[in-house]
Scaffold this motif. Structure first.
Motif, PDB file in Angstrom:
ATOM      1  N   PRO A  36       0.814  -1.216   0.000  1.00 15.01           N
ATOM      2  CA  PRO A  36       0.000   0.000   0.000  1.00 15.01           C
ATOM      3  C   PRO A  36       0.851   1.271   0.000  1.00 15.01           C
ATOM      4  CG  PRO A  36      -0.859  -1.598   1.554  1.00 15.01           C
ATOM      5  CD  PRO A  36       0.459  -2.137   1.072  1.00 15.01           C
ATOM      6  N   LEU A  37       0.546   2.177  -0.895  1.00 13.74           N
ATOM      7  CA  LEU A  37       1.169   3.506  -1.002  1.00 13.74           C
ATOM      8  C   LEU A  37       2.598   3.484  -1.510  1.00 13.74           C
ATOM      9  CD1 LEU A  37      -0.141   5.224   2.259  1.00 13.74           C
ATOM     10  CD2 LEU A  37      -1.113   5.329  -0.039  1.00 13.74           C
ATOM     11  N   GLU A  38       3.169   2.316  -1.777  1.00 12.26           N
ATOM     12  CA  GLU A  38       4.548   2.265  -2.238  1.00 12.26           C
ATOM     13  C   GLU A  38       4.576   2.215  -3.767  1.00 12.26           C
ATOM     14  OE1 GLU A  38       7.354  -0.252  -0.435  1.00 12.26           O
ATOM     15  OE2 GLU A  38       6.641   0.073   1.603  1.00 12.26           O
ATOM     16  N   MET A  39       4.690   3.389  -4.351  1.00 12.92           N
ATOM     17  CA  MET A  39       4.677   3.494  -5.802  1.00 12.92           C
ATOM     18  C   MET A  39       5.815   2.712  -6.427  1.00 12.92           C
ATOM     19  SD  MET A  39       4.911   6.881  -8.225  1.00 12.92           S
ATOM     20  CE  MET A  39       6.695   6.945  -8.203  1.00 12.92           C
ATOM     21  N   LYS A  40       6.955   2.658  -5.739  1.00 12.32           N
ATOM     22  CA  LYS A  40       8.139   1.966  -6.260  1.00 12.32           C
ATOM     23  C   LYS A  40       7.817   0.510  -6.599  1.00 12.32           C
ATOM     24  CE  LYS A  40      11.228   0.930  -3.197  1.00 12.32           C
ATOM     25  NZ  LYS A  40      11.057  -0.555  -3.121  1.00 12.32           N
ATOM     26  N   ASP A  41       7.221  -0.210  -5.644  1.00 12.05           N
ATOM     27  CA  ASP A  41       6.940  -1.624  -5.865  1.00 12.05           C
ATOM     28  C   ASP A  41       5.872  -1.823  -6.926  1.00 12.05           C
ATOM     29  OD1 ASP A  41       8.809  -2.610  -4.023  1.00 12.05           O
ATOM     30  OD2 ASP A  41       7.462  -2.147  -2.374  1.00 12.05           O
ATOM     31  N   GLN A  42       4.859  -0.975  -6.932  1.00  9.68           N
ATOM     32  CA  GLN A  42       3.817  -1.097  -7.937  1.00  9.68           C
ATOM     33  C   GLN A  42       4.367  -0.775  -9.327  1.00  9.68           C
ATOM     34  OE1 GLN A  42       0.099   0.751  -7.019  1.00  9.68           O
ATOM     35  NE2 GLN A  42       0.257   0.312  -4.835  1.00  9.68           N
ATOM     36  N   PHE A  43       5.255   0.197  -9.393  1.00 13.78           N
ATOM     37  CA  PHE A  43       5.871   0.552 -10.677  1.00 13.78           C
ATOM     38  C   PHE A  43       6.670  -0.623 -11.242  1.00 13.78           C
ATOM     39  CE2 PHE A  43       9.644   1.927 -12.997  1.00 13.78           C
ATOM     40  CZ  PHE A  43       9.086   2.702 -13.998  1.00 13.78           C
ATOM     41  N   PHE A  44       7.455  -1.278 -10.385  1.00 14.19           N
ATOM     42  CA  PHE A  44       8.286  -2.376 -10.864  1.00 14.19           C
ATOM     43  C   PHE A  44       7.451  -3.612 -11.200  1.00 14.19           C
ATOM     44  CE2 PHE A  44      11.966  -0.215  -8.682  1.00 14.19           C
ATOM     45  CZ  PHE A  44      12.555   0.166  -9.878  1.00 14.19           C
ATOM     46  N   ARG A  45       6.372  -3.820 -10.503  1.00 16.02           N
ATOM     47  CA  ARG A  45       5.493  -4.944 -10.850  1.00 16.02           C
ATOM     48  C   ARG A  45       4.873  -4.703 -12.233  1.00 16.02           C
ATOM     49  NH1 ARG A  45      -0.295  -6.754  -8.431  1.00 16.02           N
ATOM     50  NH2 ARG A  45      -0.224  -8.937  -9.021  1.00 16.02           N
ATOM     51  N   PHE A  46       4.418  -3.481 -12.456  1.00 15.65           N
ATOM     52  CA  PHE A  46       3.851  -3.130 -13.756  1.00 15.65           C
ATOM     53  C   PHE A  46       4.914  -3.233 -14.849  1.00 15.65           C
ATOM     54  CE2 PHE A  46       3.088   0.206 -16.948  1.00 15.65           C
ATOM     55  CZ  PHE A  46       1.866  -0.228 -17.453  1.00 15.65           C
ATOM     56  N   SER A  47       6.108  -2.709 -14.573  1.00 16.63           N
ATOM     57  CA  SER A  47       7.204  -2.756 -15.542  1.00 16.63           C
ATOM     58  C   SER A  47       7.587  -4.193 -15.867  1.00 16.63           C
ATOM     59  CB  SER A  47       8.431  -2.019 -14.996  1.00 16.63           C
ATOM     60  OG  SER A  47       8.131  -0.659 -14.763  1.00 16.63           O
ATOM     61  N   ASN A  48       7.574  -5.050 -14.836  1.00 18.40           N
ATOM     62  CA  ASN A  48       7.926  -6.455 -15.029  1.00 18.40           C
ATOM     63  C   ASN A  48       6.995  -7.120 -16.043  1.00 18.40           C
ATOM     64  OD1 ASN A  48       7.421  -9.496 -13.869  1.00 18.40           O
ATOM     65  ND2 ASN A  48       9.559  -8.876 -13.717  1.00 18.40           N
ATOM     66  N   ARG A  49       5.715  -6.861 -15.918  1.00 22.30           N
ATOM     67  CA  ARG A  49       4.740  -7.449 -16.839  1.00 22.30           C
ATOM     68  C   ARG A  49       4.904  -6.888 -18.249  1.00 22.30           C
ATOM     69  NH1 ARG A  49      -0.906  -7.682 -13.316  1.00 22.30           N
ATOM     70  NH2 ARG A  49      -0.202  -9.229 -11.798  1.00 22.30           N
ATOM     71  N   CYS A  50       5.152  -5.589 -18.337  1.00 21.85           N
ATOM     72  CA  CYS A  50       5.331  -4.960 -19.654  1.00 21.85           C
ATOM     73  C   CYS A  50       6.575  -5.507 -20.354  1.00 21.85           C
ATOM     74  CB  CYS A  50       5.446  -3.446 -19.509  1.00 21.85           C
ATOM     75  SG  CYS A  50       3.912  -2.633 -19.019  1.00 21.85           S
ATOM     76  N   CYS A  51       7.662  -5.665 -19.602  1.00 13.77           N
ATOM     77  CA  CYS A  51       8.908  -6.184 -20.178  1.00 13.77           C
ATOM     78  C   CYS A  51       8.731  -7.616 -20.665  1.00 13.77           C
ATOM     79  CB  CYS A  51      10.040  -6.118 -19.151  1.00 13.77           C
ATOM     80  SG  CYS A  51      10.643  -4.455 -18.838  1.00 13.77           S
ATOM     81  N   LEU A  52       8.033  -8.428 -19.878  1.00 13.69           N
ATOM     82  CA  LEU A  52       7.819  -9.818 -20.278  1.00 13.69           C
ATOM     83  C   LEU A  52       6.961  -9.891 -21.536  1.00 13.69           C
ATOM     84  CD1 LEU A  52       8.266 -12.789 -19.710  1.00 13.69           C
ATOM     85  CD2 LEU A  52       6.244 -12.753 -18.225  1.00 13.69           C
ATOM     86  N   TYR A  53       5.931  -9.073 -21.598  1.00 19.49           N
ATOM     87  CA  TYR A  53       5.058  -9.065 -22.788  1.00 19.49           C
ATOM     88  C   TYR A  53       5.849  -8.664 -24.031  1.00 19.49           C
ATOM     89  CZ  TYR A  53       1.501  -7.551 -26.095  1.00 19.49           C
ATOM     90  OH  TYR A  53       0.747  -7.391 -27.235  1.00 19.49           O
ATOM     91  N   THR A  54       6.608  -7.580 -23.935  1.00 20.07           N
ATOM     92  CA  THR A  54       7.393  -7.106 -25.081  1.00 20.07           C
ATOM     93  C   THR A  54       8.426  -8.139 -25.499  1.00 20.07           C
ATOM     94  OG1 THR A  54       7.124  -4.817 -24.310  1.00 20.07           O
ATOM     95  CG2 THR A  54       8.857  -5.229 -25.938  1.00 20.07           C
ATOM     96  N   LEU A  55       9.100  -8.737 -24.517  1.00 20.05           N
ATOM     97  CA  LEU A  55      10.095  -9.774 -24.788  1.00 20.05           C
ATOM     98  C   LEU A  55       9.482 -10.938 -25.556  1.00 20.05           C
ATOM     99  CD1 LEU A  55      12.783 -11.362 -24.299  1.00 20.05           C
ATOM    100  CD2 LEU A  55      11.839 -11.984 -22.053  1.00 20.05           C
ATOM    101  N   MET A  56       8.354 -11.447 -25.099  1.00 15.91           N
ATOM    102  CA  MET A  56       7.740 -12.618 -25.721  1.00 15.91           C
ATOM    103  C   MET A  56       7.227 -12.305 -27.122  1.00 15.91           C
ATOM    104  SD  MET A  56       8.264 -14.961 -23.535  1.00 15.91           S
ATOM    105  CE  MET A  56       7.194 -16.331 -23.926  1.00 15.91           C
ATOM    106  N   MET A  57       6.694 -11.126 -27.317  1.00 17.33           N
ATOM    107  CA  MET A  57       6.182 -10.762 -28.640  1.00 17.33           C
ATOM    108  C   MET A  57       7.324 -10.567 -29.636  1.00 17.33           C
ATOM    109  SD  MET A  57       2.952 -10.966 -28.360  1.00 17.33           S
ATOM    110  CE  MET A  57       2.334 -10.194 -29.851  1.00 17.33           C
ATOM    111  N   LEU A  58       8.408  -9.940 -29.208  1.00 17.94           N
ATOM    112  CA  LEU A  58       9.557  -9.741 -30.092  1.00 17.94           C
ATOM    113  C   LEU A  58      10.190 -11.066 -30.479  1.00 17.94           C
ATOM    114  CD1 LEU A  58      11.307  -6.641 -28.463  1.00 17.94           C
ATOM    115  CD2 LEU A  58      10.264  -6.721 -30.733  1.00 17.94           C
ATOM    116  N   LEU A  59      10.386 -11.943 -29.493  1.00 22.63           N
ATOM    117  CA  LEU A  59      10.988 -13.246 -29.783  1.00 22.63           C
ATOM    118  C   LEU A  59      10.095 -14.092 -30.689  1.00 22.63           C
ATOM    119  CD1 LEU A  59      12.700 -14.685 -26.573  1.00 22.63           C
ATOM    120  CD2 LEU A  59      13.757 -13.970 -28.708  1.00 22.63           C
ATOM    121  N   SER A  60       8.789 -14.039 -30.437  1.00 19.89           N
ATOM    122  CA  SER A  60       7.853 -14.807 -31.257  1.00 19.89           C
ATOM    123  C   SER A  60       7.923 -14.374 -32.711  1.00 19.89           C
ATOM    124  CB  SER A  60       6.418 -14.630 -30.732  1.00 19.89           C
ATOM    125  OG  SER A  60       6.296 -15.127 -29.424  1.00 19.89           O
TER     126      SER A  60
END
Length: 212
Positions: A36-60
């Motif tokens: 709760p209220l920790e933007m840092k952790d929420q930012f990295f969780r969101f970034s983690n999902r975005c990076c994985l999506y981009t990685l998988m689409m590029l490799l595919s």
């Protein structure tokens, strides 16, 4: 050799380096749990999902053998049709064998892309892990193989000796630490402001005259 093949190489090298960066960021941000209220952790969780999506689409896209996109298979066939030197011909044969040896992992990659990343599917995650068991180490190997193949043909296709190698500097760790530091600083400052009762402007609080 065809300039079109060189253009293919440059475009795909840009994609493989983007995939490499996404893989690095995915590993660095893995396991950041939001609190709760920790933007840092929420930012990295969101970034983690975005990076994985981009990685998988590029490799595919890179390893696809059926689509119209620029792919490794198409690049090898295109270079083969330009009547290359004997050493390049031999290299094409070895790279085709390499891609063939990766067919099982490429199939898993395509399954994950089709049933999870690109389209909604009724297959649940546990079942998907069983039918497409692709680990991060296998993904890393796919990235490394693509980079190795593309670097070779970039050098072979590039007649300009002064620009005979495609350079890539990995700033992932340094950039990650800088972003992490900035977010932690923001969080500490924001918490201090809240504790001290300092109000933070919202768009409704801004005086319009400030922008006129």
């Amino acid at each position: 050799m065809s300039n079109g093949c060189l253009d293919f190489c440059e475009k795909m090298l840009s994609d493989v380096y983007m995939a490499k960066t996404c893989l690095g960021l995915y590993e660095l941000t893995l396991g950041c749990d939001p609190k709760p209220l920790e933007m840092k952790d929420q930012f990295f969780r969101f970034s983690n999902r975005c990076c994985l999506y981009t990685l998988m689409m590029l490799l595919s896209k890179m390893y696809d053998i059926n689509k119209e996109a620029i792919t490794l298979h198409k690049l090898l066939n295109a270079v083969e049709q330009t009547n290359p030197r004997n050493d390049v011909k031999a290299h094409i044969g070895r790279d085709k064998e390499l891609l063939s040896s990766l067919s099982s992992d490429i199939k898993c990659l395509k399954t994950l892309r089709d049933k999870f990343y690109a389209h909604s599917d009724t297959t649940d995650r546990d079942q998907l892990r069983m039918i497409a068991p692709l680990t991060t180490s296998k993904i890393q190997y796919l990235v490394e193989c693509a980079e190795k193949i593309l670097k070779y043909y970039y050098r072979a296709l590039n007649s300009d000796s002064s620009n005979g190698a495609y350079h890539y500097n990995d700033y992932v760790i340094a950039d990650f630490l800088n972003i992490k530091s900035q977010l932690e600083h923001y969080f500490v400052l924001n918490r201090r402001n809240i504790e001290n009762g300092i109000s933070i402007s919202t768009p409704h609080d801004v005086n319009r005259s400030d922008h006129e």
